[in-house]
Motif scaffolding. Structure first.
Motif, PDB file in Angstrom:
ATOM      1  N   MET A   1      28.657 -44.605  45.192  1.00  0.00           N
ATOM      2  CA  MET A   1      29.218 -43.632  44.239  1.00  0.00           C
ATOM      3  C   MET A   1      30.689 -43.906  43.925  1.00  0.00           C
TER       4      MET A   1
ATOM      5  N   TYR B   1      32.196 -46.637  44.180  1.00  0.00           N
ATOM      6  CA  TYR B   1      32.239 -47.914  43.477  1.00  0.00           C
ATOM      7  C   TYR B   1      31.986 -47.716  41.984  1.00  0.00           C
ATOM      8  N   GLU B   2      31.015 -46.848  41.640  1.00  0.00           N
ATOM      9  CA  GLU B   2      30.704 -46.582  40.241  1.00  0.00           C
ATOM     10  C   GLU B   2      31.865 -45.884  39.532  1.00  0.00           C
ATOM     11  N   ILE B   3      32.559 -45.003  40.252  1.00  0.00           N
ATOM     12  CA  ILE B   3      33.719 -44.306  39.677  1.00  0.00           C
ATOM     13  C   ILE B   3      34.838 -45.295  39.366  1.00  0.00           C
TER      14      ILE B   3
ATOM     15  N   ILE C   1      34.541 -48.524  38.785  1.00  0.00           N
ATOM     16  CA  ILE C   1      34.121 -49.347  37.647  1.00  0.00           C
ATOM     17  C   ILE C   1      34.313 -48.591  36.339  1.00  0.00           C
ATOM     18  N   SER C   2      33.943 -47.295  36.348  1.00  0.00           N
ATOM     19  CA  SER C   2      34.072 -46.469  35.157  1.00  0.00           C
ATOM     20  C   SER C   2      35.536 -46.316  34.742  1.00  0.00           C
TER      21      SER C   2
ATOM     22  N   ARG D   1      36.804 -49.619  33.362  1.00  0.00           N
ATOM     23  CA  ARG D   1      36.261 -49.841  32.020  1.00  0.00           C
ATOM     24  C   ARG D   1      37.038 -49.028  30.982  1.00  0.00           C
TER      25      ARG D   1
END
Length: 262
Positions: free
Chosen positions: A1, A3-5, A7-8, A11
């Motif tokens: 989780m 990690y996804e934050i 990346i977001s 981006r």
């Protein structure tokens, strides 16, 4: 989780950075042309009005702004077609080798000496002349309207062009970097009230200096007087001080500026 934050967030940062970079490039190109910069300011004003009318719910004003946006785009494409084409061409264009900074100090001094010698001879013979130096704002519209030359800066070239018997003696010579790029270029005349002693050349020189940051050297056909047109103003330049003033205004030499007084 987490990690996804990360990346977001990365981006989003990259996305915003790319948008601002593109805006910076567009503004950098637009500022080189006065007409396109005025167009851009007008578009920003209309978009600002659209934001205000949407936020405050001004229905009639919102309709008017929408109409302006709809028909304004068509008008912009028609009226500013040359500028739009030139801007799009610049997106994929490699810069031409007109950078004066790439030259040695001795080469720069030699170019200035050629110009000074030419202007002095024209002044002594009362030969009218207009010589414009492009600075940061593009003179492409005026270069395209004249006769393209793309020649070395030489004293003999100027004295030949401005000799009254040649077809190119009317209008201005434009210098871009270390090249004479065109002759017989014509500028919009200033609307200022000037003394009757100033003719069409002086009015044209002031006109181009009002809408660009260029420097124009004028030689009077009646008196042989040398003048500079800068920022909408005329300044008389004594012959003996021509080299020093050219070096100062063009800022070609970042050091040893006093050399121009020798």
């Amino acid at each position: 989780m987490p990690y996804e934050i990360i990346i977001s967030v990365l981006r989003t940062i990259v996305d915003i950075a790319l948008v601002w970079f593109i805006i910076y490039l567009i503004l950098n190109m637009l500022k080189q042309n006065v007409r396109t910069m005025q167009l851009f300011k007008g578009v920003l004003l209309i978009l600002f009005l659209k934001l205000i009318t949407s936020v405050f719910g001004f229905s009639n004003m919102d309709y008017l702004v929408d109409t302006m946006l709809t028909w304004g785009i068509v008008c912009i494409v028609v009226v500013f077609q040359p500028e739009i084409r030139a801007t799009l061409e610049k997106l994929g264009q490699t810069k031409l080798n007109y950078h004066i900074d790439d030259m040695s100090e001795d080469e720069k001094v030699r170019l200035i000496d050629e110009i000074v010698s030419a202007v002095t001879r024209l002044s002594q013979s009362n030969t009218g002349a207009l010589i414009t130096f492009e600075k940061t704002q593009s003179l492409a519209d005026y270069i395209n309207s004249g006769t393209k030359i793309n020649a070395d800066i030489k004293e003999e070239l100027f004295t030949t062009i401005f000799w009254e018997g040649t077809p190119l003696h009317d209008g201005a010579v434009i210098i871009k970097g270390d090249r004479v790029v065109c002759a017989a270029a014509f500028y919009p005349s200033t609307t200022k009230e000037l003394s009757p002693i100033y003719g069409a050349r002086h009015r044209a020189a002031i006109g181009i200096s009002e809408i660009t940051d260029s420097l124009t050297v004028i030689v009077s056909e009646e008196t042989g007087t040398i003048s500079f047109a800068i920022e909408g103003e005329l300044r008389k330049i004594p012959r003996l001080e021509l080299k020093a003033n050219l070096m100062k205004e063009l800022d070609w030499l970042k050091t040893k500026e006093g050399k121009g007084d020798e």
